[in-house]
Enzyme design. Structure first.
Site, PDB file in Angstrom:
ATOM      1  CE  LYS A  55      -3.855  -2.205   2.435  1.00  0.00           C
ATOM      2  NZ  LYS A  55      -4.651  -2.244   3.682  1.00  0.00           N
TER       3      LYS A  55
ATOM      4  CB  ALA B 278      -2.207   0.848   8.602  1.00  0.00           C
ATOM      5  CG  ASP B 279      -3.285  -5.227   5.646  1.00  0.00           C
ATOM      6  OD1 ASP B 279      -4.167  -4.905   4.829  1.00  0.00           O
ATOM      7  OD2 ASP B 279      -3.188  -6.368   6.130  1.00  0.00           O
ATOM      8  CB  THR B 280      -6.026  -4.431  10.529  1.00  0.00           C
ATOM      9  OG1 THR B 280      -5.600  -3.115  10.916  1.00  0.00           O
ATOM     10  CG2 THR B 280      -6.459  -5.195  11.776  1.00  0.00           C
TER      11      THR B 280
ATOM     12  CB  ALA C 208       1.940  -4.277   9.193  1.00  0.00           C
TER      13      ALA C 208
END
Length: 209
Positions: A56, A78-80, A115
């Site tokens: 991203k 961000a990635d969850t 992250a």
């Protein structure tokens, strides 16, 4: 916004934007990245979150490089990922997906990984991974069907939104609450501040909640 560097959020998530605003940080632009978020075969939850956050950030950087007004901005992505053991749960968009997630989470512990990836004005990449442990109560079938009816779960990692009705499912949480919502505020502001972004710039104009 004069007086500080430009800041771009590489996300279209209202939750992440709200969390940043809560910390007194207002992005100059949003650059949601069109990234395939399907986990790779055998990919572990931590690795998946890190890979997607970086992807991203890469996509947002390419967009920012083409914009004279934003070139040289700080970029945050961000990635969850929600996982039970090594199993990564989907970002539920279908009723069956949400129901399967909730049945799997019922009465069990799971982990939420977010992250974050920061691109500095010099185009250096800095990453952090934050983990929160969560335990749900045992959900009855009535609980599951009523929650599905709320629609709150759509597009959410693991098929639930802890900041909404699903907050009443949580028996115990160890770690960052904002991480479960989608952006760990302590780690995010620490990372930004460590790279020279003036995180206190917007505090004077912050609106009390």
């Amino acid at each position: 916004m004069l007086g500080r560097p430009k800041f771009v959020l590489a996300s279209g998530s209202p939750r992440r934007l709200s969390l940043l605003n809560q910390a007194g940080i207002e992005p100059d632009a949003l650059r949601p990245a069109d990234v395939d978020e399907t986990p790779k075969r055998g990919e572990l939850p931590r690795a998946c979150a890190n890979r997607l956050a970086r992807a991203k950030a890469d996509a947002a950087l390419k967009s920012v490089q083409l914009d004279d007004e934003l070139r040289g901005a700080f970029i945050l992505s961000a990635d969850t990922v929600v996982a039970v053991g090594r199993r990564i749960l989907p970002k539920a968009n279908l009723v069956d997906e949400a129901a399967q997630c909730l049945r799997l989470l019922s009465g069990r512990n799971h982990r939420v990984y977010t992250a974050i990836c920061l691109v500095t004005p010099r185009e250096a990449f800095r990453q952090r991974l934050v983990e929160t442990r969560v335990r749900f109560k045992r959900l009855s079938e009535d609980d599951i069907q009523a929650y599905i009816g709320s629609g709150e779960w759509r597009g959410k990692a693991g098929g639930y939104a802890v900041q909404g009705i699903a907050g009443s499912f949580v028996v115990k949480m160890v770690g960052s609450y904002s991480n479960v919502v989608g952006l760990p505020l302590y780690e995010t502001t620490t990372l930004l501040g460590g790279e020279g972004f003036p995180i206190r710039f917007g505090w004077l104009n912050a609106t009390a909640v």
